[in-house]
Scaffold this motif. Structure first.
Motif, PDB file in Angstrom:
ATOM      1  N   ARG A 186       0.818  -1.124  -0.077  1.00  0.00           N
ATOM      2  CA  ARG A 186       0.050   0.001  -0.194  1.00  0.00           C
ATOM      3  C   ARG A 186       0.942   1.266   0.135  1.00  0.00           C
ATOM      4  N   ASP A 187       1.996   1.275   0.549  1.00  0.00           N
ATOM      5  CA  ASP A 187       2.928   2.283   0.425  1.00  0.00           C
ATOM      6  C   ASP A 187       3.987   2.351  -1.003  1.00  0.00           C
ATOM      7  N   GLY A 188       3.380   1.447  -1.936  1.00  0.00           N
ATOM      8  CA  GLY A 188       4.075   1.574  -3.136  1.00  0.00           C
ATOM      9  C   GLY A 188       5.278   0.931  -3.373  1.00  0.00           C
ATOM     10  N   GLU A 189       5.712   0.200  -2.310  1.00  0.00           N
ATOM     11  CA  GLU A 189       6.947  -0.802  -2.687  1.00  0.00           C
ATOM     12  C   GLU A 189       6.316  -2.166  -3.457  1.00  0.00           C
ATOM     13  N   TYR A 190       7.446  -2.868  -4.393  1.00  0.00           N
ATOM     14  CA  TYR A 190       7.253  -4.082  -4.972  1.00  0.00           C
ATOM     15  C   TYR A 190       7.124  -5.185  -4.155  1.00  0.00           C
ATOM     16  N   ALA A 191       6.021  -5.996  -4.194  1.00  0.00           N
ATOM     17  CA  ALA A 191       6.033  -7.140  -3.520  1.00  0.00           C
ATOM     18  C   ALA A 191       6.354  -8.504  -4.567  1.00  0.00           C
ATOM     19  N   ILE A 192       5.667  -8.154  -5.769  1.00  0.00           N
ATOM     20  CA  ILE A 192       6.354  -9.089  -7.014  1.00  0.00           C
ATOM     21  C   ILE A 192       6.385  -8.046  -7.960  1.00  0.00           C
ATOM     22  N   GLN A 193       7.456  -7.985  -8.586  1.00  0.00           N
ATOM     23  CA  GLN A 193       7.844  -6.803  -9.694  1.00  0.00           C
ATOM     24  C   GLN A 193       7.720  -7.420 -10.886  1.00  0.00           C
ATOM     25  N   SER A 194       6.875  -6.978 -11.879  1.00  0.00           N
ATOM     26  CA  SER A 194       6.801  -7.624 -13.107  1.00  0.00           C
ATOM     27  C   SER A 194       7.890  -6.955 -14.071  1.00  0.00           C
ATOM     28  N   GLY A 195       8.213  -7.590 -15.330  1.00  0.00           N
ATOM     29  CA  GLY A 195       9.235  -7.316 -16.113  1.00  0.00           C
ATOM     30  C   GLY A 195       9.369  -5.875 -16.609  1.00  0.00           C
ATOM     31  N   SER A 224      13.027   0.520 -11.570  1.00  0.00           N
ATOM     32  CA  SER A 224      13.151   1.203 -10.347  1.00  0.00           C
ATOM     33  C   SER A 224      13.205   0.419  -9.216  1.00  0.00           C
ATOM     34  N   CYS A 225      13.303   1.014  -8.070  1.00  0.00           N
ATOM     35  CA  CYS A 225      13.213   0.295  -6.680  1.00  0.00           C
ATOM     36  C   CYS A 225      12.057   0.148  -6.128  1.00  0.00           C
ATOM     37  N   SER A 226      10.924   1.049  -6.597  1.00  0.00           N
ATOM     38  CA  SER A 226       9.529   0.787  -6.340  1.00  0.00           C
ATOM     39  C   SER A 226       8.792   1.326  -7.327  1.00  0.00           C
ATOM     40  N   PHE A 227       7.138   0.995  -6.967  1.00  0.00           N
ATOM     41  CA  PHE A 227       6.366   1.425  -8.014  1.00  0.00           C
ATOM     42  C   PHE A 227       6.329   3.089  -7.920  1.00  0.00           C
ATOM     43  N   SER A 286       4.393  12.122  -7.177  1.00  0.00           N
ATOM     44  CA  SER A 286       4.503  10.853  -6.617  1.00  0.00           C
ATOM     45  C   SER A 286       3.899  10.686  -5.201  1.00  0.00           C
ATOM     46  N   ASP A 287       3.764  12.061  -4.594  1.00  0.00           N
ATOM     47  CA  ASP A 287       3.362  11.887  -3.132  1.00  0.00           C
ATOM     48  C   ASP A 287       1.623  11.591  -3.444  1.00  0.00           C
ATOM     49  N   GLU A 288       1.120  12.215  -4.136  1.00  0.00           N
ATOM     50  CA  GLU A 288      -0.512  12.339  -4.520  1.00  0.00           C
ATOM     51  C   GLU A 288      -0.850  10.686  -5.033  1.00  0.00           C
ATOM     52  N   ILE A 289       0.235  10.113  -5.793  1.00  0.00           N
ATOM     53  CA  ILE A 289       0.042   8.750  -6.059  1.00  0.00           C
ATOM     54  C   ILE A 289       0.152   7.820  -4.656  1.00  0.00           C
ATOM     55  N   ALA A 290       1.028   8.230  -3.854  1.00  0.00           N
ATOM     56  CA  ALA A 290       0.967   7.619  -2.655  1.00  0.00           C
ATOM     57  C   ALA A 290      -0.233   7.516  -1.866  1.00  0.00           C
ATOM     58  N   ALA A 291      -0.706   8.689  -1.940  1.00  0.00           N
ATOM     59  CA  ALA A 291      -1.731   8.906  -1.140  1.00  0.00           C
ATOM     60  C   ALA A 291      -3.239   8.188  -1.677  1.00  0.00           C
ATOM     61  N   ASP A 318      -2.134  -5.601   3.023  1.00  0.00           N
ATOM     62  CA  ASP A 318      -1.372  -4.434   2.998  1.00  0.00           C
ATOM     63  C   ASP A 318      -0.806  -4.567   1.520  1.00  0.00           C
ATOM     64  N   ILE A 319      -1.727  -5.211   0.665  1.00  0.00           N
ATOM     65  CA  ILE A 319      -1.035  -5.553  -0.574  1.00  0.00           C
ATOM     66  C   ILE A 319      -2.054  -4.956  -1.710  1.00  0.00           C
ATOM     67  N   ASP A 320      -1.597  -4.607  -2.820  1.00  0.00           N
ATOM     68  CA  ASP A 320      -2.580  -4.582  -3.952  1.00  0.00           C
ATOM     69  C   ASP A 320      -1.965  -5.271  -5.260  1.00  0.00           C
ATOM     70  N   ILE A 321      -2.840  -5.997  -5.968  1.00  0.00           N
ATOM     71  CA  ILE A 321      -2.480  -6.496  -7.403  1.00  0.00           C
ATOM     72  C   ILE A 321      -2.355  -5.202  -8.269  1.00  0.00           C
ATOM     73  N   LEU A 322      -1.461  -5.353  -9.055  1.00  0.00           N
ATOM     74  CA  LEU A 322      -0.994  -4.231 -10.106  1.00  0.00           C
ATOM     75  C   LEU A 322      -1.193  -4.886 -11.583  1.00  0.00           C
ATOM     76  N   GLY A 323      -1.793  -4.360 -12.236  1.00  0.00           N
ATOM     77  CA  GLY A 323      -2.074  -4.829 -13.767  1.00  0.00           C
ATOM     78  C   GLY A 323      -1.340  -3.709 -14.639  1.00  0.00           C
ATOM     79  N   PHE A 324      -0.724  -3.956 -15.600  1.00  0.00           N
ATOM     80  CA  PHE A 324      -0.144  -3.222 -16.557  1.00  0.00           C
ATOM     81  C   PHE A 324      -0.263  -3.468 -17.969  1.00  0.00           C
TER      82      PHE A 324
END
Length: 745
Positions: free
Chosen positions: A228-237, A241-244, A260-265, A297-303
């Motif tokens: 939820r704070d924008g860090e990678y749990a599983i990083q797709s190819g 960068s170090c975090s989303f 990026s603060d707006e995205i984090a919020a 504490d996690i979100d799935i992230l589709g790209f």
């Protein structure tokens, strides 16, 4: 006679018929185009939305599969933890219990001592059951390892119902890349006391990734997991960068951390959403995130690239409609339409040429900014190599300052190019030193000439009137454009000459004639190109210069500015024989000005008078704060910092806080921006806060930005980069209580 009259009437009625026919054609064309565009856009948008929604639905379905998977795995951990804790098992007993109970050999369990991060595994390896990856994280100083340790602490402190995931990382015992779910477990120590440990159940990443399969219409779509704070749990190819959050900032707005603060919020406060940003390849992409639940504490992230969503629509109704209309028009007026088409074709060719020229300008905008930027970078590097030579470093910094100021001017000119094209540019003639201005230009050009391995000769002769009256900015702009071209289009080993001379104006002692010659032995220009070289966006077609970036505005600006200043510019050039530009101005000298009092120097009062003032600077950027704090400190001005608008309000409402004479308010800040903070202060019931002077200090420097700051209630506007003289003038007005009056004027 009758036949002649009839012929005359027929001839006179033909223009009316043609006009009616043209009007009828225009009505039909416009009607058909409008109907076709509206219908086509509606169908395309509808199919586009359906496909975009289908992508989000596909991500949601994969989230459901993953969520069930994580719930099952978390259930195992919770059951193990509860049973082990209630049975007061030792660490050895717990590992034996897990090893006996766990039938899936690839589901390894780790027991981690959170005091020193030593750990043991349920799967025996070459070194027994001890593993050291977590200890290695603790010994590492990388942000990635620190983030993993912090996530372990969060899992250790969390309730058993919370779904928190640690990942992804590689475990040496199995050489697998895994993520983990975990729970706190209590183990009996050798002395009979209890101690809490972290029990982790490892899940191979490949099992999750195999369950993430998109439909074939999304060939490049990918799935990952983020916290939820924008860090990678599983990083797709595709996610770098170090975090989303770093990924989005690096490839979309590297200089604007508030975005990026707006995205984090947004990630922290919403369960799902669709965002559109660019990826590392610069292509527009959709990012759909969806939370695993309120306690997770996690979100799935589709790209998915936007190109995968776009649809191509062929609607035969529109085609039949357009074809029928064209046949009707062809039947009605045949050759007349062909004539119109020829005219339209000619107009389209002209538009394409103009568009190509402007596209070339936009793709090579660095033409006019590379020279001062080179001076900034070059002199900075030279200064670093001579840190023990203060005089040398000061000289370098003076040149950096000159180049930086010129660079800012060029950027402003590029942003205001419409003013240059329309001829609405105005001059600001002031007295200035010709020699100092020439020295500034030479300092900017000499470094670039040396890098290009060119000889650069400067000659100033017969100059008796050093103080002249003109617009120094426009004069430098003209000459630097010509000097920059001479350096760029001269091959290594060549020479560039800059000659400045003066001739008296017969019968006039208050005016002088200055001649500037910029000559090179470079590649030269063809006679054909010289006919159009002063046209905006115009560049010669030559394989030798295709790799040289340029805006095609340099000569156009030089010609227009020269004529605006009442001068003339001449050029002599031939291919392979170099180019010589001769620019002549007849300008007033200092003797033409009425006697005026000498300008007050810095020691005459203003900076010294401001010592002891207290300033509150609302600034979220650390470097900007350091700059303004250091500048003010040089003049004895005390300054404090507020990292955003909300903190600024809190400080001002704190009864124990010191009295401030003025607030320097940044506009773009997290939590609360500067304009909102100003509005709240202007509505404050305390008259001391309501009337407190506030000056915007921001990089938002367009006219509409200044107007927005005024509308919010700010008394002044200071644009970044900060000019300390402007800051001191503003502080003096605030101290004298005249800043409000200055705003009204």
């Amino acid at each position: 006679m009758a036949r002649r009259i009839g012929a005359k009437r027929e001839h006179s009625s033909s223009p009316v018929s043609r006009a009616a026919l043209l009007l009828c054609n225009l009505v039909l064309i416009v009607g058909m185009i409008v109907a076709a565009v509206i219908y086509s856009r509606g169908i395309t948008q509808q199919r586009y939305n359906i496909k975009k929604d289908a992508f989000c639905t596909a991500v949601e379905s994969m989230k459901q599969v993953s969520e069930n998977y994580f719930i099952t795995e978390k259930g195992y951990v919770n059951n193990w933890s509860h049973y082990i804790s209630t049975q007061h098992m030792t660490e050895d007993e717990a590992l034996q219990f897990i090893g006996t109970l766990n039938t899936q050999q690839d589901r390894v369990a780790h027991i981690v001592d959170m005091d020193d991060f030593s750990a043991r595994t349920s799967l025996a390896c070459g070194n027994g059951d001890w593993i050291h990856c977590y200890e290695q994280w603790a010994e590492s100083d990388t942000p990635a390892d620190a983030a993993l340790l912090q996530k372990m602490r969060e899992i250790f402190r969390a309730d058993q119902d919370d779904m928190r995931v640690l990942g992804k990382y590689r475990v040496g015992e199995t050489q697998q890349t895994v993520v983990s779910v975990g729970a706190r477990v209590t183990l009996r120590q050798a002395d009979g006391s209890d101690k809490d440990y972290l029990l982790l159940r490892l899940i191979p990443v490949e099992y999750l990734q195999k369950s993430w399969v998109f439909p074939t219409e999304y060939p490049t779509a990918q799935i990952g997991l983020i916290t939820r704070d924008g860090e990678y749990a599983i990083q797709s190819g595709a996610m770098r960068s170090c975090s989303f959050l770093d990924f989005i900032r690096d490839y979309n707005f590297a200089d604007d951390y508030s975005k990026s603060d707006e995205i984090a919020a947004r990630l922290a406060n919403t369960d799902s959403g669709l965002m559109e940003y660019k990826d590392s390849k610069g292509q527009d992409c959709y990012f759909y995130y969806s939370s695993f639940g309120e306690d997770a504490d996690i979100d799935i992230l589709g790209f998915v690239p936007v190109a995968d969503i776009e649809v191509e629509t062929i609607d035969w109704t529109i085609i039949r409609l357009i074809c029928g209309t064209l046949l009707l028009l062809g039947f009605i007026d045949g050759m007349h339409i062909l004539s119109i088409n020829r005219q339209l074709h000619h107009t389209a060719e002209l538009a394409e040429k103009a568009n190509a020229a402007k596209t070339q300008f936009l793709s090579s905008m660095s033409h006019d900014i590379r020279t001062p930027m080179n001076a900034v970078i070059g002199m900075t590097e030279i200064a670093k190599q001579h840190l023990n030579e203060p005089a040398y470093v000061k000289d370098c910094l003076d040149k950096v300052s000159l180049a930086g100021n010129h660079l800012l001017t060029l950027i402003n000119d590029i942003l205001d190019i419409s003013k240059i094209e329309s001829g609405r540019m105005t001059l600001d003639p002031v007295p200035f030193s010709l020699r100092e201005s020439v020295d500034e230009m030479v300092a900017i050009v000499r470094q670039r000439a040396a890098e290009n391995q060119l000889g650069f000769a400067v000659q100033i002769h017969d100059v008796t009137q050093d103080i002249i009256v003109a617009d120094p900015l426009r004069l430098r702009q003209i000459l630097l454009n010509l000097l920059g071209n001479a350096v760029k289009y001269t091959e290594p080993g060549g020479h560039v000459r800059f000659d400045v001379s003066e001739k008296a104006v017969p019968g006039r002692t208050d005016r002088t004639r200055l001649q500037f010659i910029i000559a090179d032995d470079g590649i030269g220009m063809s006679e054909e190109f010289q006919k159009t070289m002063y046209t905006s966006f115009s560049r010669a077609t030559d394989s030798r210069i295709n790799k040289i970036q340029g805006s095609g505005l340099g000569l156009a600006i030089a010609r227009q500015m020269t004529e605006l200043m009442g001068g003339e510019i001449q050029c002599e050039s031939a291919l392979g024989r170099g180019t010589t530009f001769r620019v002549v101005f007849e300008l007033p000298t200092a003797s033409a000005l009425p006697m005026q009092p000498a300008p007050r120097t810095e020691a005459d009062g203003t900076p010294g008078e401001l010592a002891g003032m207290r300033v509150l600077a609302a600034e979220d950027n650390d470097l900007n704060w350091e700059i303004i704090h250091t500048m003010l400190e040089e003049y004895g001005i005390v300054s404090d910092r507020a990292e955003n608008g909300q903190i600024c309000l809190d400080i001002l409402h704190d009864a124990a806080a010191p009295h401030y004479d003025i607030v320097l308010m940044d506009v773009q800040m997290p939590v609360m921006d500067g304009r909102e903070a100003t509005r709240r202060l202007r509505a404050d019931p305390d008259p001391a806060l309501r009337d407190l002077p506030i000056a915007a200090m921001t990089a938002d420097a367009f006219a509409e930005d200044v107007a927005a700051c005024r509308e919010a209630g700010m008394d002044a506007h200071i644009a970044k980069p900060v000019d300390i003289k402007q800051v001191l003038r503003t502080l003096k007005l605030a101290r004298d209580g005249t800043l409000h009056e200055q705003k009204k004027s």
